[in-house]
Every structure is written in C-alpha cells, then in structure tokens.
Scaffold this active site. Structure first.
Site, PDB file in Angstrom:
ATOM      1  N   ARG A  36       0.842  -1.200   0.000  1.00  0.00           N
ATOM      2  CA  ARG A  36       0.000   0.000   0.000  1.00  0.00           C
ATOM      3  C   ARG A  36       0.875   1.248   0.000  1.00  0.00           C
ATOM      4  O   ARG A  36       0.573   2.224  -0.695  1.00  0.00           O
ATOM      5  CB  ARG A  36      -0.957  -0.015   1.191  1.00  0.00           C
ATOM      6  CG  ARG A  36      -2.139   0.927   1.065  1.00  0.00           C
ATOM      7  CD  ARG A  36      -1.892   2.307   1.701  1.00  0.00           C
ATOM      8  NE  ARG A  36      -1.516   2.186   3.078  1.00  0.00           N
ATOM      9  CZ  ARG A  36      -0.515   2.850   3.633  1.00  0.00           C
ATOM     10  NH1 ARG A  36       0.208   3.709   2.943  1.00  0.00           N
ATOM     11  NH2 ARG A  36      -0.203   2.660   4.898  1.00  0.00           N
ATOM     12  N   PHE A  41       9.095  10.884  -1.963  1.00  0.00           N
ATOM     13  CA  PHE A  41       8.702  12.142  -1.342  1.00  0.00           C
ATOM     14  C   PHE A  41       9.671  12.440  -0.212  1.00  0.00           C
ATOM     15  O   PHE A  41       9.730  11.699   0.773  1.00  0.00           O
ATOM     16  CB  PHE A  41       7.286  11.971  -0.798  1.00  0.00           C
ATOM     17  CG  PHE A  41       6.697  13.140  -0.059  1.00  0.00           C
ATOM     18  CD1 PHE A  41       6.045  14.166  -0.745  1.00  0.00           C
ATOM     19  CD2 PHE A  41       6.742  13.199   1.335  1.00  0.00           C
ATOM     20  CE1 PHE A  41       5.458  15.224  -0.063  1.00  0.00           C
ATOM     21  CE2 PHE A  41       6.150  14.267   2.024  1.00  0.00           C
ATOM     22  CZ  PHE A  41       5.513  15.275   1.325  1.00  0.00           C
ATOM     23  N   ILE A  94      13.008   7.741   3.519  1.00  0.00           N
ATOM     24  CA  ILE A  94      12.219   8.053   2.336  1.00  0.00           C
ATOM     25  C   ILE A  94      11.793   6.769   1.606  1.00  0.00           C
ATOM     26  O   ILE A  94      12.616   6.061   1.014  1.00  0.00           O
ATOM     27  CB  ILE A  94      12.995   8.994   1.379  1.00  0.00           C
ATOM     28  CG1 ILE A  94      13.519  10.210   2.156  1.00  0.00           C
ATOM     29  CG2 ILE A  94      12.113   9.410   0.209  1.00  0.00           C
ATOM     30  CD1 ILE A  94      12.442  10.984   2.921  1.00  0.00           C
ATOM     31  N   LEU A 137       0.407  15.355   2.679  1.00  0.00           N
ATOM     32  CA  LEU A 137       0.261  14.420   3.789  1.00  0.00           C
ATOM     33  C   LEU A 137      -1.210  14.161   4.083  1.00  0.00           C
ATOM     34  O   LEU A 137      -1.604  13.035   4.365  1.00  0.00           O
ATOM     35  CB  LEU A 137       0.976  14.946   5.037  1.00  0.00           C
ATOM     36  CG  LEU A 137       2.504  15.006   4.945  1.00  0.00           C
ATOM     37  CD1 LEU A 137       3.099  15.511   6.252  1.00  0.00           C
ATOM     38  CD2 LEU A 137       3.112  13.648   4.601  1.00  0.00           C
ATOM     39  N   GLU A 179       3.746   9.611   8.504  1.00  0.00           N
ATOM     40  CA  GLU A 179       2.616  10.495   8.183  1.00  0.00           C
ATOM     41  C   GLU A 179       2.042  11.092   9.455  1.00  0.00           C
ATOM     42  O   GLU A 179       0.837  11.289   9.578  1.00  0.00           O
ATOM     43  CB  GLU A 179       1.515   9.718   7.449  1.00  0.00           C
ATOM     44  CG  GLU A 179       1.994   9.046   6.199  1.00  0.00           C
ATOM     45  CD  GLU A 179       1.939   9.944   4.992  1.00  0.00           C
ATOM     46  OE1 GLU A 179       1.281  10.995   5.075  1.00  0.00           O
ATOM     47  OE2 GLU A 179       2.566   9.620   3.993  1.00  0.00           O
TER      48      GLU A 179
HETATM   49  C1  LIG Z   1       9.350   2.945   7.100  1.00  0.00           C
HETATM   50  C2  LIG Z   1       9.217   4.440   7.089  1.00  0.00           C
HETATM   51  C3  LIG Z   1       8.935   5.100   5.902  1.00  0.00           C
HETATM   52  C4  LIG Z   1       8.869   6.495   5.864  1.00  0.00           C
HETATM   53  N1  LIG Z   1       8.634   7.125   4.672  1.00  0.00           N
HETATM   54  C5  LIG Z   1       8.769   8.492   4.593  1.00  0.00           C
HETATM   55  C6  LIG Z   1       8.712   9.167   3.343  1.00  0.00           C
HETATM   56  O1  LIG Z   1       8.486   8.547   2.295  1.00  0.00           O
HETATM   57  N2  LIG Z   1       8.923  10.502   3.312  1.00  0.00           N
HETATM   58  C7  LIG Z   1       9.157  11.228   4.440  1.00  0.00           C
HETATM   59  O2  LIG Z   1       9.353  12.435   4.331  1.00  0.00           O
HETATM   60  N3  LIG Z   1       9.194  10.618   5.653  1.00  0.00           N
HETATM   61  C8  LIG Z   1       9.006   9.278   5.756  1.00  0.00           C
HETATM   62  N4  LIG Z   1       9.071   8.644   6.994  1.00  0.00           N
HETATM   63  C9  LIG Z   1       9.391   9.439   8.173  1.00  0.00           C
HETATM   64  C10 LIG Z   1       8.262   9.581   9.176  1.00  0.00           C
HETATM   65  O3  LIG Z   1       7.277  10.440   8.688  1.00  0.00           O
HETATM   66  C11 LIG Z   1       8.859  10.052  10.493  1.00  0.00           C
HETATM   67  O4  LIG Z   1       9.558   8.948  11.034  1.00  0.00           O
HETATM   68  C12 LIG Z   1       7.821  10.555  11.467  1.00  0.00           C
HETATM   69  O5  LIG Z   1       7.287  11.773  11.046  1.00  0.00           O
HETATM   70  C13 LIG Z   1       8.392  10.716  12.875  1.00  0.00           C
HETATM   71  O6  LIG Z   1       9.565  11.449  12.856  1.00  0.00           O
HETATM   72  P1  LIG Z   1      10.859  10.934  13.635  1.00  0.00           P
HETATM   73  O7  LIG Z   1      11.118   9.538  13.223  1.00  0.00           O
HETATM   74  O8  LIG Z   1      11.931  11.906  13.406  1.00  0.00           O
HETATM   75  O9  LIG Z   1      10.449  10.895  15.131  1.00  0.00           O
HETATM   76  P2  LIG Z   1      10.431  12.148  16.211  1.00  0.00           P
HETATM   77  O10 LIG Z   1       9.804  13.332  15.570  1.00  0.00           O
HETATM   78  O11 LIG Z   1      11.813  12.269  16.731  1.00  0.00           O
HETATM   79  O12 LIG Z   1       9.489  11.560  17.273  1.00  0.00           O
HETATM   80  C14 LIG Z   1       9.909  10.669  18.327  1.00  0.00           C
HETATM   81  C15 LIG Z   1       8.809  10.604  19.365  1.00  0.00           C
HETATM   82  O13 LIG Z   1       8.606  11.893  19.944  1.00  0.00           O
HETATM   83  C16 LIG Z   1       7.250  12.260  19.864  1.00  0.00           C
HETATM   84  N5  LIG Z   1       7.136  13.715  19.709  1.00  0.00           N
HETATM   85  C17 LIG Z   1       7.785  14.515  18.817  1.00  0.00           C
HETATM   86  N6  LIG Z   1       7.385  15.795  18.967  1.00  0.00           N
HETATM   87  C18 LIG Z   1       6.461  15.797  19.945  1.00  0.00           C
HETATM   88  C19 LIG Z   1       5.674  16.804  20.554  1.00  0.00           C
HETATM   89  N7  LIG Z   1       5.715  18.082  20.162  1.00  0.00           N
HETATM   90  N8  LIG Z   1       4.853  16.460  21.556  1.00  0.00           N
HETATM   91  C20 LIG Z   1       4.749  15.151  21.938  1.00  0.00           C
HETATM   92  N9  LIG Z   1       5.450  14.168  21.405  1.00  0.00           N
HETATM   93  C21 LIG Z   1       6.301  14.475  20.411  1.00  0.00           C
HETATM   94  C22 LIG Z   1       6.718  11.512  18.684  1.00  0.00           C
HETATM   95  O14 LIG Z   1       5.305  11.344  18.758  1.00  0.00           O
HETATM   96  C23 LIG Z   1       7.457  10.198  18.798  1.00  0.00           C
HETATM   97  O15 LIG Z   1       6.779   9.364  19.681  1.00  0.00           O
HETATM   98  C24 LIG Z   1       9.052   7.241   7.057  1.00  0.00           C
HETATM   99  C25 LIG Z   1       9.293   6.571   8.262  1.00  0.00           C
HETATM  100  C26 LIG Z   1       9.369   5.185   8.294  1.00  0.00           C
HETATM  101  C27 LIG Z   1       9.650   4.495   9.586  1.00  0.00           C
END
Ligand SMILES: Cc1cc2nc3c(=O)[nH]c(=O)nc-3n(C[C@H](O)[C@H](O)[C@H](O)COP(=O)(O)OP(=O)(O)OC[C@H]3O[C@@H](n4cnc5c(N)ncnc54)[C@H](O)[C@@H]3O)c2cc1C
Lengths: 246, 402
Positions: free
Chosen positions: B108, B147, B181, B257, B381
């Site tokens: 998906r 993306f 990504i 998104l 997302e």
């Molecule tokens: C398999 C996979 C595919 C992906 N594909 C894409 C893609 O195609 N393109 C893309 O751009 N990204 C992609 N992502 C990235 C994904 O969107 C991010 O991992 C996600 O947005 C979380 O960011 P982070 O991993 O940096 O976690 P962080 O932002 O570091 O978060 C860590 C924890 O802190 C919490 N947290 C952060 N800020 C706050 C707040 N203000 N208040 C409370 N809690 C908070 C979060 O909820 C989480 O539990 C992908 C991720 C994965 C794992």
C-alpha cells in the site's frame, strides 16, 4: 465478428449454502454473488481476445433482475462493449435458454459463448438448449478455441486425452478451464463501464415444463481421525467396527 | 509469467480472505466502489498473497509489483485521467488503499507514495509543463517517485528542516539530506521540500540521475520489510527553475500528507480486517479442550471487540470519504481518522495474534506481519501522538506542539 457471451450470477465460492425451511429454495439472505467463473474467466475473456485480434464487438447477456447489474457492469469493466439484461427471474435452464434464444435469433451472432456450467446448480443445460433452439451447432466444454476465417478449431478435454473438432460459424460453445486466463478489470475499465450501454429487455412468455420439488443438503462431513502409522491394527479395527467397510 | 525474484517461494496456501461488513456499509457504496474493491482484492490474492511472506522475510521490495499496481490503476485513482489518474472519487481511492493494505502495508505504501505524495503535488502545485512531463509516466508506472520531507533531525517537526535551495540564476542549488524516504533507492524522481534563501519552504522535482543525487538504502527495518526505504542526499544539485512547484510554506507538504493520511485511514482497516478474518477462521477451526477456541468467552470477547472497532473505523472512513468527495474534509478530520484507524488496527492485530497462539508467531498466518507493519504506519505520516496534538489543537485552539 459479432459475439454474444452469456453470463450468469452465482453465489460466492465461500458462501454458506442454506435452504429455506420448506426446502424448495436456496436461502439467499445475506448471500454474496459473483459472476460465474466459467463465464467470466474463460468465455468472456476468449471472446474479447478474438475481437481484439480481428475486430468486432462483444455483447454480454444475462437473464435476471436489476440486482444482477453489478455483475453485468463487471463484464463491461473487463471489456465487453455492450450488455443486455432480460428482466426476469431465471427460474430454470429451459426458461433462460428460451429468453436468450428469443433475443439472439434476429441478431446474427457469429459465435455464442457460455461457460461450461454454473458453479451453483452445475446444470450444463443452457448452452445445449440454446444451440438447439437457435438450430446451431454446439461444442461443449471446450478448453481451447482458435479461429481461422470463419472456421474454429476447438479442443475438448476428454477422459485420457483431447478431442479436436472443427466447426464453421455460427455456433454455440461452452467454455471450460484453459480457454483463456482471468482478467482483472482495472480502474479505467470500471470507469468506462459506467458509460457503456446496458439494455433492459422484457422477457418473452415461456411455459416451463420443469419445477423443483425439493432440495436437500448433503450429509455433514464426519470428522477425520488420524492414526499413527505404527497403529495399523487400530486402523483395521476402526474400518471394521466403525466404518464397517471391511 | 512469474516475475518474482529467484529464491522467492510462491505459497500454495490459498488466501481465503473474505470482507466483513457488520453494519452493511456496502449499501452506502456505489457499484463502482464495489467493483474497484473486488478488482483490487482479486489482484492482491493473485499477485501479493502468494509472495508477500517471502519478500517480507527476506526484507526485499517486490519492485515487479509497480507494473501491476499501475496496470490495475492504483496510482492516483482520484486524479483526472488526462494526468495519468483514474478519474474516480475519494471513496474509490479509499477502498483501493484498503484492499492493498489488506495484502500488505508495504505494498500500500508503494502506491500511496506514488499517488498521493508524488503525483498529487505535481498535479496540485505543478506547472502545466511539469504535469505533462511527469504525471502520465508516473501513472503508468514508467517512472517511480518518492517524497522527501523528513530529515535526520526533523521528523515530527518538518518546519525546522535544514535542506537548502540557493538561488543561482536559472537554477537552484540544492543541498541537504532526507531520511526515511519510502521508495527512494528505486525512484526515478523525487518531490523534495527545502528552504529557499528567504527561509520559505519550497517544493522541487528532482531527477535521480542528476549530478549530486544519491539514495542509499536504510537496512535493518523490522517493519514494512517489503517496502524499500532510503535516504536522499543532495550535494550541490542544480535544480532548473522550471522544476520548482508553485507553492510556498508548510502548506505544500502538509496538503500532500493530508491526501496520503486519508488513504492510510482506509488502508489500516484493510490490515485490521485481514487479522480479524484470519483470527475468526482460526478460532472456529482450532480445537482445544474438545471445543473450537471460538467457544470460549475470552476468545469471543476478543473477536467481539475486534469487529466492533473495525465497524467504527469503517464508518469513520466512509463519512470522511463522503466529506472528501464534497471537498469538505478538514486536515484535522483526516488526522483523527488516520490516528484512530491505525491505532485500532494495531490493537486488532495484537489480539488476533493472541488468538492464533503459537501459529500466530510464524508467517503461516499474516497477522504478525501486519502487526509489525502497523508500527511504521502508526509512526509515519504523523505519529499517533502528533495526531492527538492536532485534534487537541483543533478543539481547544491552543497549540501544544512547542
Ligand atoms: C518505514 C518508514 C517510511 C517512511 N517514509 C517516509 C517518506 O516517504 N517521506 C518522508 O518524508 N518521511 C518518511 N518517513 C518518516 C516519518 O514520517 C517520520 O519517522 C515521522 O514523522 C516521525 O519522525 P521521527 O522519526 O523523526 O520521530 P520524532 O519526531 O523524533 O518523534 C519521536 C517521538 O517523539 C514524539 N514527539 C515529537 N514531537 C512531539 C511533541 N511536540 N509532543 C509530543 N510528542 C512528540 C513523537 O510522537 C514520537 O513518539 C518514514 C518513516 C518510516 C519508519
């Protein structure tokens, strides 16, 4: 080429079969339906392939109520050009064959396709009756069909081998596994199907000589007993005392 | 023809999945929605189910499926046909995502990224020349897209991104690194978000074979193993100005998104349904203490809660779809459905795994794979908590992000 494909509706292969309390009808409440696979996968797809190779059109026909439009649209989404629905309950093979024959007799189809049977009643009757009513040759259960000019070469799987027959159009054929491969409609086809013509035709009057007296479900399967290979005498005892076959 | 990789086993075990529709929501769908769903379900049973456990286990992306996804019309189904889409409505898009995720969240994701995160922004914010150049080929699967928003130091807080677009006459010079990504190692084009000299977020279409672009794969994922994930690294990449999208600020990536989250809200129900379907069948067939385990109250409680949550999620998705068709679904409403439906899908997967006992630990059944996949789906997302903050912000008017 002008081709007609007869399609019918059958319960989904996973559907639970239940009867009405009087045993005279299938209990259709909550039943999910599909297009009969022999019609969809083999008859319809082979008809489309012939038209794609040589030009022409494929019409699908169904005898049934408006709730059957769903499977008719699917046939259009797979690629049929137009559809006809004869607006009547398909009460028996006799009734259905008469309805299709009445429609087809003035249409001069080069070839009329059916599936070899429906997977619910397994009657295999409509195609033969239809051929008879239209006074056309009939080839039953064909697993391969090739056209050259207006002559078709067909394969029929028979016990232990293949029978190869030739027949000139027009004729009626019932399609078996192998004649073609299932085509899954794509989104474009589904959208195009909405704009294709689906003509609804009133049924002709038919006296049906056949009526269903009773249906009965097969006896419930008994559980399987597994016996370890080293306990042969136990197996013999069970076959003798419980199954009473030796 | 079998296009799967060497070493991938096709399974003989039949995929016996059946949909579950406790509240007769089918009656709210059109003929076209139902046809779309049946078509994608058939496609998944034919192309995905027989190979997915092996690809997942080996951590390989079944890239041959891109072609089939394009052929069936899974890329941008709700975009107009002249731009490579399917001309369908939002509910059709939803049911397609649901059936794909019923197969696997990774599959998906292959379609979500291509349709909602690459084709959609080019359609929505692209110039006519960009649309003509890229969209038909993306829709046909001749080009694969990705993306790039998330960065190593900016995930939940994408507004802080440090990737830069420096104005240099007829081109921008792009520098920076994107992380996590989906599809990046196999992509031909990337929609990349970076800040211009004024610090405004801009979107650009970057082609993979331009000098200075690399996309190493991220290894070792224990979730979404059949989807390929990578980095995007840009070193002095010259991006012609004709490849800049006509949008500024966080609104650009966030609207993409929203589109993808909408698809996930539907998709997650697919994963949940597959787990429930498998658990229900297993519970009726598995005998312990001389009874099917479905006869025990504790099993029934699990099944009852599972189908209840699935039904609620289905209603949420359907209503959201109706609003989306009228152009009225707000980002906050989409966020709620994404959060809720992924959350319940994960709960359902965990309960379903318990019902399968030891068998639920193996890949004889799809449940543990769904459960592991959903850990990504609840993170990407927008994480579950970030979506709580979106709803919190929406109902209180107070921003609690920072
Ligand atoms: C398999 C996979 C595919 C992906 N594909 C894409 C893609 O195609 N393109 C893309 O751009 N990204 C992609 N992502 C990235 C994904 O969107 C991010 O991992 C996600 O947005 C979380 O960011 P982070 O991993 O940096 O976690 P962080 O932002 O570091 O978060 C860590 C924890 O802190 C919490 N947290 C952060 N800020 C706050 C707040 N203000 N208040 C409370 N809690 C908070 C979060 O909820 C989480 O539990 C992908 C991720 C994965 C794992």
């Amino acid at each position: 080429m002008k081709l007609l494909v007869c399609i019918s509706k059958t319960p989904d292969t996973e559907a639970k079969i239940q009867l009405t309390p009087d045993g005279k009808q299938l209990d259709t409440s909550g039943m999910k339906y599909i297009m009969n696979p022999y019609d969809e996968w083999y008859a319809l797809v082979r008809a489309l392939e012939l038209v794609e190779a040589q030009g022409g059109s494929v019409t699908v026909i169904n005898v049934g109520p408006s709730s059957n439009d769903q499977i008719i649209r699917k046939a259009l989404a797979i690629g049929a050009h137009e559809a006809v629905r004869i607006d009547a309950e398909p009460t028996s093979a006799w009734f259905v064959a008469h309805q299709i024959a009445a429609f087809a007799k003035n249409e001069n189809y080069d070839l009329i396709f059916c599936g070899k049977e429906t997977i619910d009643y397994n009657g295999s009757e409509v195609p033969a009756m239809l051929a008879e009513l239209l006074d056309l040759p009939f080839v039953a259960w064909a697993s391969k069909l090739d056209m050259e000019g207006n002559t078709a070469t067909l394969h029929r799987d028979i016990e232990g081998g293949v029978e190869i027959v030739k027949v000139a159009t027009p004729f009626v054929v019932s399609a078996a596994k192998g004649m073609a491969e299932q085509r899954i409609p794509n989104m474009r086809g589904i959208m195009m199907a909405k704009r294709k013509p689906l003509k609804v035709v009133e049924p002709v009057a038919v006296d049906d000589p056949v009526s269903v007296v009773q249906y009965a479900l097969p006896p419930k399967k008994k559980g399987v007993k597994l016996i370890e290979p080293e306990h042969i005498d136990e197996l013999v005892r069970l076959l003798h005392e419980e199954a009473k076959v030796i | 023809m079998d296009k799967t990789d060497k070493g991938i086993q096709r399974r003989a075990r039949e995929d016996r999945y059946q949909g579950h529709d406790y509240y007769l929501i089918d009656e709210l769908l059109t003929e076209e929605h139902r046809l779309a769903r049946e078509a994608v379900r058939d496609w998944v049973k034919q192309e995905v189910s027989p190979i997915i456990e092996d690809y997942f286990e080996q951590g390989k992306c079944p890239t041959h499926l891109f072609e089939g996804l394009a052929a069936i019309g899974a890329f941008g189904p709700s975009l107009p046909t002249e731009y490579g889409g399917g001309g369908m409505d939002e509910i059709a898009y939803g049911v397609i995502m649901q059936e794909l995720e019923r197969g696997d969240s990774g599959v998906r994701s292959m379609a979500s990224v291509q349709g909602s995160l690459v084709m959609y922004p080019i359609f929505k914010f692209g110039t006519e020349a960009q649309r003509r150049k890229y969209l038909p080929k993306l829709g046909a699967g001749e080009l694969i897209g990705c993306f790039g928003l998330t960065e190593p130091d900016y995930g939940s807080n994408p507004g802080g991104m440090v990737s830069r677009l420096h104005d240099d006459g007829d081109a921008y010079v792009l520098n920076g690194a994107k992380m996590w990504i989906t599809n990046s190692p196999v992509a031909d084009v990337a929609v990349v978000w970076a800040k211009d000299d004024e610090g405004k977020i801009r979107g650009v279409i970057v082609e993979r074979d331009w000098a200075g672009v690399s996309a190493p794969e991220i290894k070792g994922k224990l979730s979404l193993r059949a989807s390929i994930t990578g980095e995007l690294i840009f070193e002095d990449v010259r991006v012609p100005k004709k490849n800049v999208l006509e949008v500024q600020g966080l609104r650009g990536p966030l609207s993409c998104l929203s589109k993808a989250r909408y698809g996930i809200a539907w998709g997650a129900i697919g994963a949940a349904l597959d787990c429930y379907d498998s658990a229900l069948r297993y519970a009726l067939e598995r005998i312990q203490f001389d009874k099917p385990i479905a006869a025990f109250q504790l099993t029934q409680k699990k099944l009852a809660e599972m189908i209840t949550e699935i039904t609620k999620a289905q209603l949420l998705a359907w209503r959201l779809g109706s609003l989306a068709n009228e152009g009225r679904a707000t980002p906050a409403q989409i966020s709620m459905a994404k959060r809720n439906n992924v959350y319940i899908a994960l709960q359902v997967a965990r309960e379903a795994r318990q019902i399968h006992g030891g068998m639920g630990i193996t890949n004889e059944y799809p449940v543990m794979r769904h459960m592991m996949n959903l850990e990504t789906v609840i993170t990407y997302e927008g994480t579950h908590d970030i979506h709580l903050l979106i709803t919190g912000h929406d109902v209180t008017g107070i921003n609690a992000f920072r």
